[in-house]
Design an enzyme around this catalytic site. Structure first.
Site, PDB file in Angstrom:
ATOM      1  N   HIS A 222       0.853  -1.193   0.000  1.00 56.83           N
ATOM      2  CA  HIS A 222       0.000   0.000   0.000  1.00 56.83           C
ATOM      3  C   HIS A 222       0.891   1.245   0.000  1.00 56.83           C
ATOM      4  O   HIS A 222       1.948   1.275   0.634  1.00 56.83           O
ATOM      5  CB  HIS A 222      -0.927  -0.003   1.220  1.00 56.83           C
TER       6      HIS A 222
ATOM      7  N   GLU B 255      -4.021   2.149  -7.425  1.00 63.61           N
ATOM      8  CA  GLU B 255      -4.380   3.234  -6.520  1.00 63.61           C
ATOM      9  C   GLU B 255      -3.474   4.441  -6.763  1.00 63.61           C
ATOM     10  O   GLU B 255      -2.393   4.538  -6.159  1.00 63.61           O
ATOM     11  CB  GLU B 255      -4.232   2.784  -5.064  1.00 63.61           C
TER      12      GLU B 255
HETATM   13  P1  PGA Z   1      -9.565   6.093   0.158  1.00 60.17           P
HETATM   14  O1  PGA Z   1      -8.364   5.060   0.388  1.00 60.17           O
HETATM   15  O2  PGA Z   1     -10.742   5.306  -0.354  1.00 60.17           O
HETATM   16  O3  PGA Z   1      -9.828   6.700   1.503  1.00 60.17           O
HETATM   17  O4  PGA Z   1      -9.100   7.105  -0.840  1.00 60.17           O
HETATM   18  C1  PGA Z   1      -8.149   3.999  -0.487  1.00 60.17           C
HETATM   19  C2  PGA Z   1      -6.925   3.208  -0.081  1.00 60.17           C
HETATM   20  O5  PGA Z   1      -5.941   3.816   0.354  1.00 60.17           O
HETATM   21  O6  PGA Z   1      -6.899   1.967  -0.172  1.00 60.17           O
END
Ligand code: PGA
Length: 257
Positions: free
Chosen positions: A102, A174
């Site tokens: 992540h 992401e």
């Molecule tokens: P968010 O986070 O939906 O709050 O933008 C997503 C993530 O970091 O997995």
């Protein structure tokens, strides 16, 4: 193809708050007329609480079609690694999914692709499903090097994965500029990156494998943008932070077409 809707709670919710969440979730999923109907049978719901709330989550999700996930892992089997949790410990606990790489771990804990690769292999070796996060920063997108950055993350983090096991790996695209900012990638921007990611996987593992890999989108997903994003070809679900903390909001997203 099924759709994975994964909640990443990050450093939120005590065990008590987790119990409350599941009481609400159970009500919402079983309310008359709101039962997860036939059309939603294809949703795979994954909840990744903090380690200290995983026992409460496991208990809370009994009888629900939800699976337990972890937000992190350490790759070593056991030993003098104060504060760390191994794959075997997580697997024994009933964990089915593990988030690796992540961006918050890369940023605040300096995790490199090399380390993420070791974690991913440990997850696979212990029969669990890794959710590998990749994504570019806002500056990298401005420079137009997002494909190069994400391509490299994929190649380095997936090194040593067999063709057979690759079919189990879940990728979460992401973009860092979209995480927790309220500014999601547009459906077109996300779909473009998902196609590129699938292309990289195809290049390494071949088309039959690439077709089977789930590629999720994450970054400010909410009930208002979820339908538009999941309508795009190649977007196979979501990794959701903020909006997954509220049971009602989370269920609203699960139910989007
Ligand atoms: P968010 O986070 O939906 O709050 O933008 C997503 C993530 O970091 O997995």
């Amino acid at each position: 193809m099924d759709r994975i809707i994964a909640a990443n709670w990050k450093m939120n919710k005590t065990a008590g708050e987790t119990r409350e969440f599941f009481v609400k979730l159970r009500k919402l999923l079983s309310a008359p007329g709101k039962r997860l109907g036939k059309s939603l049978k294809d949703r795979i719901i994954v909840i990744c609480p903090p380690f200290t709330a995983m026992a409460a989550a496991r208990k809370g999700m009994r009888g629900l079609r939800a699976r337990l996930g972890s937000q992190d892992i350490y790759f070593e089997k056991n030993g003098a690694y104060t504060g760390e949790i191994s794959a075997e410990m997580l697997a024994e606990f009933g964990t089915e999914f593990v988030i690796v790489g992540h961006s918050e771990r890369r940023k605040y804990f300096r995790e490199s692709n090399r380390l993420v690769n070791k974690k991913l292999l440990a997850v696979l070796e212990n029969g669990m499903v890794p959710i590998l996060c990749v994504g570019e920063t806002g500056l990298q997108r401005k420079k137009g090097i997002q494909e190069k950055v994400v391509g490299r993350q994929l190649k380095e983090c997936l090194e040593g994965v067999s063709h057979g096991l690759m079919q189990k790996v879940v990728i979460a695209y992401e973009p860092l500029w979209a995480i927790g900012t309220g500014k999601n990638a547009s459906p077109e921007e996300a779909a473009e990156m998902h196609a590129m990611i699938r292309g990289v996987i195809e290049g390494i593992f071949g088309k039959p494998v690439a077709k089977k890999v789930f590629i999720l989108y994450g970054g400010s997903v909410n009930k208002d943008n979820a339908a538009g994003l999941s309508a795009m070809k190649g977007i196979n679900g979501f990794l959701i932070g903020g909006a997954s903390l509220d049971a009602k909001h989370f269920v609203d997203i699960i139910k989007k077409p």
